[in-house]
Design an enzyme around this catalytic site. Structure first.
Site, PDB file in Angstrom:
ATOM      1  N   PHE A 177       0.857  -1.203  -0.132  1.00 26.16           N
ATOM      2  CA  PHE A 177       0.146  -0.077  -0.079  1.00 26.16           C
ATOM      3  C   PHE A 177       0.665   1.213  -0.098  1.00 26.16           C
ATOM      4  O   PHE A 177       2.071   1.307   0.757  1.00 26.16           O
ATOM      5  CB  PHE A 177      -0.739  -0.012   1.136  1.00 26.16           C
ATOM      6  CG  PHE A 177      -2.036  -1.172   1.312  1.00 26.16           C
ATOM      7  CD1 PHE A 177      -3.162  -0.918   0.963  1.00 26.16           C
ATOM      8  CD2 PHE A 177      -1.609  -2.213   2.030  1.00 26.16           C
ATOM      9  CE1 PHE A 177      -4.279  -2.065   0.997  1.00 26.16           C
ATOM     10  CE2 PHE A 177      -2.536  -3.196   2.143  1.00 26.16           C
ATOM     11  CZ  PHE A 177      -3.782  -3.126   1.687  1.00 26.16           C
ATOM     12  N   ASP A 178       0.386   2.296  -0.827  1.00 27.76           N
ATOM     13  CA  ASP A 178       0.889   3.473  -0.504  1.00 27.76           C
ATOM     14  C   ASP A 178       0.283   4.081   0.873  1.00 27.76           C
ATOM     15  O   ASP A 178      -0.812   3.657   1.326  1.00 27.76           O
ATOM     16  CB  ASP A 178       0.242   4.539  -1.561  1.00 27.76           C
ATOM     17  CG  ASP A 178       0.726   6.000  -1.412  1.00 27.76           C
ATOM     18  OD1 ASP A 178       1.971   6.286  -1.111  1.00 27.76           O
ATOM     19  OD2 ASP A 178       0.211   6.732  -1.819  1.00 27.76           O
ATOM     20  N   LEU A 179       0.436   5.218   1.269  1.00 28.91           N
ATOM     21  CA  LEU A 179      -0.043   5.821   2.474  1.00 28.91           C
ATOM     22  C   LEU A 179      -0.676   6.930   2.513  1.00 28.91           C
ATOM     23  O   LEU A 179      -1.991   6.653   2.616  1.00 28.91           O
ATOM     24  CB  LEU A 179       1.255   6.220   3.514  1.00 28.91           C
ATOM     25  CG  LEU A 179       0.765   6.864   4.948  1.00 28.91           C
ATOM     26  CD1 LEU A 179       0.389   5.564   5.687  1.00 28.91           C
ATOM     27  CD2 LEU A 179       1.770   7.573   5.377  1.00 28.91           C
ATOM     28  N   VAL A 212      -1.486  -0.707  -4.151  1.00 31.57           N
ATOM     29  CA  VAL A 212      -2.583  -0.024  -3.988  1.00 31.57           C
ATOM     30  C   VAL A 212      -2.214   1.347  -3.709  1.00 31.57           C
ATOM     31  O   VAL A 212      -1.347   1.629  -2.671  1.00 31.57           O
ATOM     32  CB  VAL A 212      -3.483  -0.579  -2.899  1.00 31.57           C
ATOM     33  CG1 VAL A 212      -4.904   0.285  -2.903  1.00 31.57           C
ATOM     34  CG2 VAL A 212      -3.826  -1.932  -2.985  1.00 31.57           C
TER      35      VAL A 212
END
Length: 490
Positions: free
Chosen positions: A274-276, A429
Site C-alpha cells: 500500500f501507499d500511505l 494499491v
C-alpha cells in the site's frame, strides 16, 4: 592474424579459426540476450538473474544442440567419434538446444523462486530474432538448403544469395532464408500484435512462440534436403507438430487446470503493498496546509490554487518544490514542510473508510502486506501508530532507505525481499498516477484507489489494472482470478 582467409572463416590466428558460423550463432544469442534483459528489467528483475541464466544456459544449449544432431547422424560419427567436437563445421540442431535450455531453466528458475512462465514470456519471442540471425551461418556454411531450382528462381534475390546457393553444380532453394523471414514476421506479430490483443495469461507469449516456430519449421523442413531422419520421418517436423500441439494446449489454458497444484502453475496469494497518503490515510488537508505553510514563508506572493494543491499529490516533494520554488534549496523546503507536517499531523489525519477492516481480513487470510511510501519511515510509522494500524504491517519502506523513490519500483522490490517473497505476484494499491507508474515499471498489478471523484479521470487515464472507489472493494479484487501482473507493460 588474418581476416577472411576463406569464405567460411572470419578470422584466423595460425591454426585457430573463428568461423562466420560461430559469429552469426553468437550474434543471434547476444541479440536474444539483450532483448530479453531489457524486458526482464521492465519486469523488475535484477540484471544478475538474466546474466546468470544466459551465461550458464548458453553452453548447455550448444551442447544439447550438438548432442541432438549427433544422435540422429550417429552413423556419420561412429567411425570418427572425435569429429563430434568439430562444431565449427556445423551440425547443431536447434530443437536439441531448446530442450536443453528448457530443462536447465526449469531447475534454475525454481531454485530462485522465479515464475518460469513469466520469465519465458520475456525471453521466448526474442529467440525468433536470434534464430533469424543464426540462420545466416547456415548460408555461409552452405547447409540447411532445399532442392534444386532453376537459375531464374533467383531473379529477384540479391546476387550474393544467388551465388551462395550455387552448391554442388546446381542452384539450391534458400530454405534458411525462408525460415529467417518467417521468424522475423513471427516476432513482429507476437511482440506487437499478440502481446496487445491475444495474451490472457502468463506463458501465452511463450506458447505463441512455440506454435509459430513450429508452423514455420514444419513447412520449411519439408523443403530441405538435409533433414535429420528417424526412419521415414523428418525429426524436425515431428518435433514441430509436438510443439504446435503443446503450444495450443498452453494457449487454451489446459496446463493451468491440469497442473493447478504444481509449480509454476500453482496459484499463490499475491504480496499486497500500500501507499500511505491518500490510500490508507486521508492526509490531503494536511498536505495542502503543509504546502501553504512553506509557500507563505518562501513565496508569499504566490496564491496556491486548487489545481496546484491537487498537483502536489503524487510527485515527490523535491519535484514539487523545484518546480515552484527553484531558487531555494529543496532540502531546506522539504525540512520546513516536514516540520509543519509532523507538528500538525494528529489534527488532520484519519484512516479512510474500511481500511482497518480490510487490513484485519488480509492478516486473518495470511496475506503478506506492507507499506511503500515516498515519506520517511518515521513519518509513515507515526501515521500508522496514531490511527492504530501499525501492527498490521511487518514491513514499511520509506524514502531514506532507497536510492530511487517512486515511480521507480525499488521500494516495491525491497518490500518483497523483506517479506521473503518473489516479485512475480505483487499488488500495489495507490492513489496517484505516480503509484500506477511504479507498478508499470515492474509490471506489478496496480490498484488505483480513487476515493476522490475529482481525480478519478486522471487515474483512469493512467490505465491501472483495476480501479476501486472504496477500500473494501480490494477484498473482492483479491478473490478474482488474476495473474497479478500488468500485461500492458511487456
Amino acid at each position: 592474424m588474418q581476416f577472411f582467409p576463406t569464405s567460411k572463416i572470419f578470422l584466423s590466428f595460425g591454426s585457430l579459426h573463428i568461423t562466420w558460423y560461430a559469429i552469426f550463432s553468437l550474434t543471434g544469442a547476444l541479440v536474444t540476450y539483450y532483448l530479453s534483459q531489457r524486458t526482464l528489467k521492465k519486469m523488475g528483475y535484477k540484471e544478475s538473474l538474466g546474466e546468470d541464466y544466459f551465461i550458464m544456459m548458453l553452453p548447455i544449449a550448444y551442447i544439447g544442440a550438438r548432442i541432438w544432431y549427433c544422435l540422429f547422424e550417429w552413423k556419420q560419427y561412429i567411425a570418427d567419434p572425435i569429429s563430434i567436437f568439430y562444431v565449427w563445421e556445423g551440425g547443431l540442431a536447434f530443437h536439441g538446444g531448446v530442450i536443453a535450455a528448457v530443462i536447465f531453466g526449469w531447475f534454475f528458475l525454481k531454485k530462485r523462486n522465479v515464475d518460469a512462465r513469466r520469465f519465458a514470456d520475456a525471453c521466448a519471442p526474442n529467440l525468433l530474432i536470434g534464430q533469424a540471425i543464426g540462420r545466416w551461418g547456415n548460408f555461409v556454411n552452405q547447409e540447411a538448403f532445399g532442392g534444386v531450382v532453376s537459375e531464374s528462381f533467383f531473379n529477384h534475390f540479391p546476387a550474393f544469395i544467388k551465388e551462395g546457393m550455387f552448391i554442388d553444380g546446381a542452384y539450391r532453394m534458400p530454405t534458411y532464408l525462408f525460415e529467417g523471414v518467417g521468424n522475423l514476421i513471427g516476432f513482429i506479430l507476437i511482440y506487437f500484435g499478440f502481446k496487445k490483443y491475444g495474451r490472457k495469461k502468463r506463458g501465452d507469449m511463450a506458447y505463441a512462440y512455440i506454435v509459430w516456430y513450429g508452423v514455420v519449421r514444419f513447412f520449411v523442413e519439408g523443403l530441405r534436403t538435409d533433414s535429420l531422419m528417424m526412419g521415414p520421418i523428418r525429426v524436425a517436423q515431428l518435433i514441430s507438430i509436438c510443439g504446435i500441439i503443446l503450444g495450443v494446449l498452453g494457449l487454451l489454458g489446459v496446463y493451468d487446470k491440469l497442473f493447478a497444484n504444481i509449480w509454476p502453475f500453482k496459484k499463490v496469494k499475491p504480496v499486497v503493498l500500500f501507499d500511505l497518503d491518500g490510500t490508507l490515510l486521508d492526509t490531503e488537508a494536511l498536505i495542502a496546509d503543509s504546502f501553504r505553510h512553506v509557500f507563505a514563508i518562501y513565496r508569499p506572493d504566490y496564491v496556491l490554487t486548487t489545481a496546484d494543491l491537487k498537483g502536489f499529490l503524487g510527485p515527490t516533494l523535491k519535484e514539487s518544490f523545484e518546480k515552484y520554488i527553484p531558487e531555494v534549496n529543496s532540502d531546506e523546503l522539504i525540512a520546513e514542510y516536514r516540520k509543519f507536517n509532523l507538528a500538525h499531523h494528529d489534527e488532520y489525519v484519519k484512516p479512510f473508510y474500511g481500511v482497518e477492516e480490510v487490513l484485519r481480513t488480509l492478516k486473518e487470510e495470511d496475506y503478506d502486506i506492507g507499506v511503500v511510501s515516498n515519506k520517511t519511515v518515521q513519518t509513515v510509522t507515526h501515521g500508522l501508530e496514531y490511527c492504530g494500524l501499525k501492527d498490521y504491517f511487518p514491513v514499511i519502506v520509506g524514502c531514506e532507505q532507497l536510492n530511487k523513490v517512486k515511480p521507480d519500483p525499488e521500494g516495491l522490490i525491497k518490500a518483497c525481499a523483506e517479506l521473503y517473497r518473489s516479485i512475480d505476484n505483487v499488488v500495489y494499491v495507490g492513489d496517484s498516477v505516480g503509484d500506477i507508474k511504479t507498478c508499470k515499471n515492474m509490471s506489478a498489478f496496480s490498484v488505483a484507489a480513487s476515493f476522490d471523484k475529482t481525480r478519478r479521470e486522471e487515474l483512469q487515464a493512467a490505465k491501472p489494472c483495476v480501479l476501486i472507489t472504496s477500500m473494501p472493494q480490494l477484498l473482492d479484487i483479491l478473490k478474482e482470478d488474476h495473474e497479478w501482473s500488468d500485461f500492458t507493460t511487456l
